[in-house]
Write a protein that holds these residues in place. Structure first.
Motif, PDB file in Angstrom:
ATOM      1  N   UNK A 102      -5.875   1.983  -2.395  1.00 44.00           N
ATOM      2  CA  UNK A 102      -5.511   0.845  -2.935  1.00 44.00           C
ATOM      3  C   UNK A 102      -7.352   0.659  -2.524  1.00 44.00           C
ATOM      4  N   UNK A 103      -8.210   0.393  -2.552  1.00 43.67           N
ATOM      5  CA  UNK A 103      -9.453   0.275  -2.908  1.00 43.67           C
ATOM      6  C   UNK A 103     -10.094   0.680  -3.816  1.00 43.67           C
ATOM      7  N   UNK A 104      -9.700   1.820  -4.557  1.00 42.50           N
ATOM      8  CA  UNK A 104      -9.895   2.266  -5.991  1.00 42.50           C
ATOM      9  C   UNK A 104      -9.287   2.175  -6.672  1.00 42.50           C
ATOM     10  N   UNK A 105      -8.281   0.536  -6.717  1.00 44.17           N
ATOM     11  CA  UNK A 105      -7.132   0.396  -7.424  1.00 44.17           C
ATOM     12  C   UNK A 105      -7.802  -0.793  -8.420  1.00 44.17           C
ATOM     13  N   UNK A 106      -7.033  -1.927  -8.861  1.00 46.93           N
ATOM     14  CA  UNK A 106      -6.702  -2.160  -9.969  1.00 46.93           C
ATOM     15  C   UNK A 106      -6.734  -4.021  -8.543  1.00 46.93           C
ATOM     16  N   UNK A 107      -5.671  -3.782  -8.227  1.00 50.57           N
ATOM     17  CA  UNK A 107      -4.605  -4.389  -7.471  1.00 50.57           C
ATOM     18  C   UNK A 107      -5.233  -4.866  -5.884  1.00 50.57           C
ATOM     19  N   UNK A 108      -5.759  -6.189  -6.302  1.00 50.91           N
ATOM     20  CA  UNK A 108      -6.491  -6.517  -5.014  1.00 50.91           C
ATOM     21  C   UNK A 108      -5.646  -7.887  -4.640  1.00 50.91           C
ATOM     22  N   UNK A 109      -4.291  -7.931  -5.160  1.00 46.96           N
ATOM     23  CA  UNK A 109      -4.090  -9.095  -4.481  1.00 46.96           C
ATOM     24  C   UNK A 109      -3.496  -9.202  -2.947  1.00 46.96           C
ATOM     25  N   UNK A 130      -3.398  10.362   5.866  1.00 43.14           N
ATOM     26  CA  UNK A 130      -1.837   9.200   5.623  1.00 43.14           C
ATOM     27  C   UNK A 130      -2.507   8.614   5.470  1.00 43.14           C
ATOM     28  N   UNK A 131      -2.692   7.558   5.869  1.00 42.56           N
ATOM     29  CA  UNK A 131      -3.418   6.118   6.708  1.00 42.56           C
ATOM     30  C   UNK A 131      -5.071   6.114   4.887  1.00 42.56           C
ATOM     31  N   UNK A 132      -5.340   6.628   6.008  1.00 40.83           N
ATOM     32  CA  UNK A 132      -6.646   7.313   4.827  1.00 40.83           C
ATOM     33  C   UNK A 132      -6.785   6.963   3.653  1.00 40.83           C
ATOM     34  N   UNK A 133      -5.668   8.449   3.523  1.00 39.43           N
ATOM     35  CA  UNK A 133      -5.994   8.642   1.715  1.00 39.43           C
ATOM     36  C   UNK A 133      -4.966   6.994   0.971  1.00 39.43           C
ATOM     37  N   UNK A 134      -4.167   6.390   1.702  1.00 37.56           N
ATOM     38  CA  UNK A 134      -3.472   5.773   1.284  1.00 37.56           C
ATOM     39  C   UNK A 134      -4.924   4.429   0.731  1.00 37.56           C
ATOM     40  N   UNK A 184      -1.625  -4.540   3.179  1.00 39.80           N
ATOM     41  CA  UNK A 184      -0.773  -3.033   3.352  1.00 39.80           C
ATOM     42  C   UNK A 184      -2.058  -3.083   3.919  1.00 39.80           C
ATOM     43  N   UNK A 185      -3.351  -2.795   3.698  1.00 39.36           N
ATOM     44  CA  UNK A 185      -4.572  -2.599   4.218  1.00 39.36           C
ATOM     45  C   UNK A 185      -4.481  -3.351   5.549  1.00 39.36           C
ATOM     46  N   UNK A 186      -4.339  -4.506   5.998  1.00 32.98           N
ATOM     47  CA  UNK A 186      -4.072  -4.552   7.443  1.00 32.98           C
ATOM     48  C   UNK A 186      -3.407  -3.409   8.140  1.00 32.98           C
ATOM     49  N   UNK A 187      -2.332  -3.016   7.617  1.00 33.86           N
ATOM     50  CA  UNK A 187      -0.884  -2.865   8.842  1.00 33.86           C
ATOM     51  C   UNK A 187      -2.013  -1.292   8.702  1.00 33.86           C
ATOM     52  N   UNK A 188      -2.568  -0.668   7.848  1.00 35.24           N
ATOM     53  CA  UNK A 188      -3.381   0.918   7.542  1.00 35.24           C
ATOM     54  C   UNK A 188      -4.331   0.891   8.385  1.00 35.24           C
ATOM     55  N   UNK A 189      -5.605  -0.622   8.444  1.00 36.57           N
ATOM     56  CA  UNK A 189      -6.322  -0.277   9.268  1.00 36.57           C
ATOM     57  C   UNK A 189      -5.579  -0.280  10.702  1.00 36.57           C
ATOM     58  N   UNK A 190      -4.301  -0.909  11.260  1.00 32.15           N
ATOM     59  CA  UNK A 190      -3.704  -1.133  12.155  1.00 32.15           C
ATOM     60  C   UNK A 190      -3.520   0.893  12.928  1.00 32.15           C
ATOM     61  N   UNK A 191      -3.456   0.990  11.406  1.00 33.63           N
ATOM     62  CA  UNK A 191      -2.676   2.667  11.903  1.00 33.63           C
ATOM     63  C   UNK A 191      -3.937   3.658  12.574  1.00 33.63           C
ATOM     64  N   UNK A 192      -5.217   3.575  11.823  1.00 34.68           N
ATOM     65  CA  UNK A 192      -5.941   4.005  12.227  1.00 34.68           C
ATOM     66  C   UNK A 192      -6.872   3.774  13.030  1.00 34.68           C
ATOM     67  N   UNK A 193      -6.955   2.544  13.369  1.00 31.71           N
ATOM     68  CA  UNK A 193      -7.385   1.874  14.969  1.00 31.71           C
ATOM     69  C   UNK A 193      -6.613   3.126  15.788  1.00 31.71           C
ATOM     70  N   UNK A 194      -5.030   3.029  15.562  1.00 33.86           N
ATOM     71  CA  UNK A 194      -4.103   3.326  16.778  1.00 33.86           C
ATOM     72  C   UNK A 194      -4.588   5.094  16.808  1.00 33.86           C
TER      73      UNK A 194
END
Length: 525
Positions: free
Chosen positions: A100-107, A92-96, A113-123
């Motif tokens: 985000x990377x493919x979308x236009x929102x880079x705010x 789920x983390x990798x899909x999300x 949210x990407x930082x949170x997902x990086x934490x899940x992926x690392x864990x």
């Protein structure tokens, strides 16, 4: 820890287990045993949470993985992605993250949210996840070139291997495996054994492979007497313990019976005399000494023995420069062999190596591409195919279906044979269309025993048999006086039954004159 509290389940009007309370501890590897119909798979589904009990509760680790059976759910995914989906948090983390990377929102919000997902992926060890998934697939016999192929395009055997790899992936705290060795070749089974021996969580496994349970399990959880009794040790240890418990109970009952007889003799002798107090005392002793019931064991073993109507000639079959080619290259090439009466040949090799092809050529169901197969004088061939769903004609009772192969036979003899294969009493009147997979296999064995062939060709005969059925088959084949060709992944059956091994690998057949254990000692797999 996985705990079960007061769980009950009735299925089809049959009580499978009542008020079961037990626990499964990390670091232990439990084999779930019981005959066909005892409720093993039902109990496993309750543990996995895919089936609700009638009452009671199950508490399991959050990270519990189980072997799924429906591979069609993953048809649109590659085998590699299917494996990685076994770790739901990581997937789920990798899909999300990808979305985000493919979308236009880079705010800023997307960045947080990407930082949170990086934490899940690392864990979840996400940065080595793909290589771990590849390693699992490779270990289970799916080569690299097929790992990025969509599941819909893979063979049934490869799909099931991918689902097994999915269950193993992601370091689950609890692992629930129902028949994980089905469709695995010997090399993959040994790889799986090694993996599970190093697994540190709670393992609960159902398997009809006795060698696998003996090698892997530290405990056996046996469904018996409408409850689950856990025994320390492997499957053979459990069988010995149950037998010893029954023998001990029988011995205690015999001692009690003798004591009761002595007390009754005293009562009969002195009931009319002056020793009334002693008589009453002995009557009370009798009430306390009633023997305990010895419950019938759930270990029900069919009696599989193959006789021959008459001997074949000494020379059973000759392979003369036999090649089989389906167009993409030979499955085996220029094979030469001579088989004499009484030899029992085990045929091994990876899935797709050509074992079934070789057996079908033996019985004349497939032609050679070149060379010839010469069958000997007075050979009568009995065949058990791997796929046997259509092998039993519907619209008959099972006793009539069997009797029709030898109409002159006594119907009582037919029913006696059925009883040996656990079709007892009115079960002989069951309709053939209602038979389960295990019942169909036992019926086909009845046919082979009934017709007394002097050559048997068996393709994966242990499929759908329970543990005791596999053990009885091994004994029956080891005593068979005819000639045997046997393709199986069951090492216990190979060890007990076979006197010669043919291994198909790299388009060649290695002909080993000796028993399976000697073959393994010399060649490995």
């Amino acid at each position: 820890m996985l705990t079960v509290a007061d769980v009950s389940k009735t299925y089809g009007g049959k009580k499978l287990f009542i008020d079961v309370t037990t626990a499964f501890a990390p670091g232990n590897r439990y084999g779930l045993s019981g005959p066909n119909g005892a409720g093993k798979s039902t109990f496993m589904k309750i543990l996995a949470g895919t089936l609700e009990p009638d009452r009671g509760t199950v508490s399991k680790p959050k990270k519990t993985a189980f072997l799924k059976q429906d591979h069609s759910l993953f048809n649109d995914h590659t085998a590699l992605d299917t494996v990685m989906m076994g770790n739901t948090a990581l997937w789920a983390a990798r899909q999300e993250q990808a979305k985000i990377y493919e979308g236009d929102d880079h705010g800023d919000e997307a960045g947080m949210r990407l930082a949170e997902l990086e934490g899940v992926i690392a864990e979840e060890n996400g940065y080595v996840a793909e290589s771990e998934a590849e390693e699992l697939l490779q270990g289970l016999g799916i080569p690299g070139e097929l790992q990025n192929v969509k599941m819909a395009e893979l063979s049934g055997g490869y799909k099931l291997r991918a689902l097994l790899a999915q269950a193993l992936f992601g370091h689950p705290d609890c692992l629930l495996l129902d028949e994980p060795t089905n469709h695995l070749d010997l090399e993959s089974i040994e790889w799986l054994e090694e993996f599970l021996l190093n697994y540190e969580g709670v393992l609960i496994v159902i398997s009809h492979d006795r060698t696998f349970l003996n090698d892997v399990c530290t405990h056996i959880a046996d469904i018996d007497f409408e409850t689950i009794i856990t025994y320390p040790g492997n499957y053979d240890d459990m069988v010995r313990t149950k037998a010893a418990m029954r023998d001990r109970q029988a011995s205690q009952n015999a001692q009690r019976d003798k004591k009761i007889t002595d007390l009754k003799d005293f009562i009969a002798k002195f009931s009319a005399g002056t020793r009334a107090t002693q008589v009453q005392s002995r009557k009370k002793m009798i009430e306390k000494l009633q023997p305990s019931d010895i419950k019938r064991s759930n270990i029900a073993r069919p009696f599989i023995r193959f006789e021959i109507a008459r001997e074949s000639g000494k020379h059973v079959v000759e392979f003369e420069h036999v090649t089989k080619d389906y167009g993409s290259g030979p499955i085996f090439n220029e094979f030469r062999a001579h088989v004499n009466r009484g030899e029992r040949i085990g045929i091994i090799g990876n899935d797709g190596a050509g074992k079934t092809t070789l057996l079908r050529m033996l019985i004349g169901d497939l032609a050679t591409s070149s060379g010839k197969i010469e069958r000997g004088h007075e050979t009568h061939w009995g065949y058990l195919p791997q796929e046997h769903e259509d092998s039993i004609e519907p619209g008959k009772t099972i006793d009539r279906w069997l009797h029709d192969f030898r109409p002159g036979a006594d119907l009582e003899d037919v029913r006696g044979l059925l009883g040996r294969m656990l079709f007892r009493g009115d079960e002989g009147l069951k309709q053939t269309a209602t038979l389960s997979g295990g019942e169909r296999v036992r019926m086909l064995f009845c046919k082979l025993m009934f017709l007394k062939y002097n050559v048997l060709v068996l393709d994966e005969p242990t499929n759908h048999l329970d543990l005791e059925g596999c053990s009885s088959l091994a004994e029956g084949l080891s005593e068979y006086k005819g000639t045997l060709f046997l393709a199986t992944h069951d090492r216990n059956v190979l060890s007990e039954a076979c006197t010669r091994i043919w291994r198909i690998r790299d388009n060649e057949i290695l002909d080993f004159q000796g028993k399976y254990d000697d073959f393994v000692e010399r060649y490995g797999h």
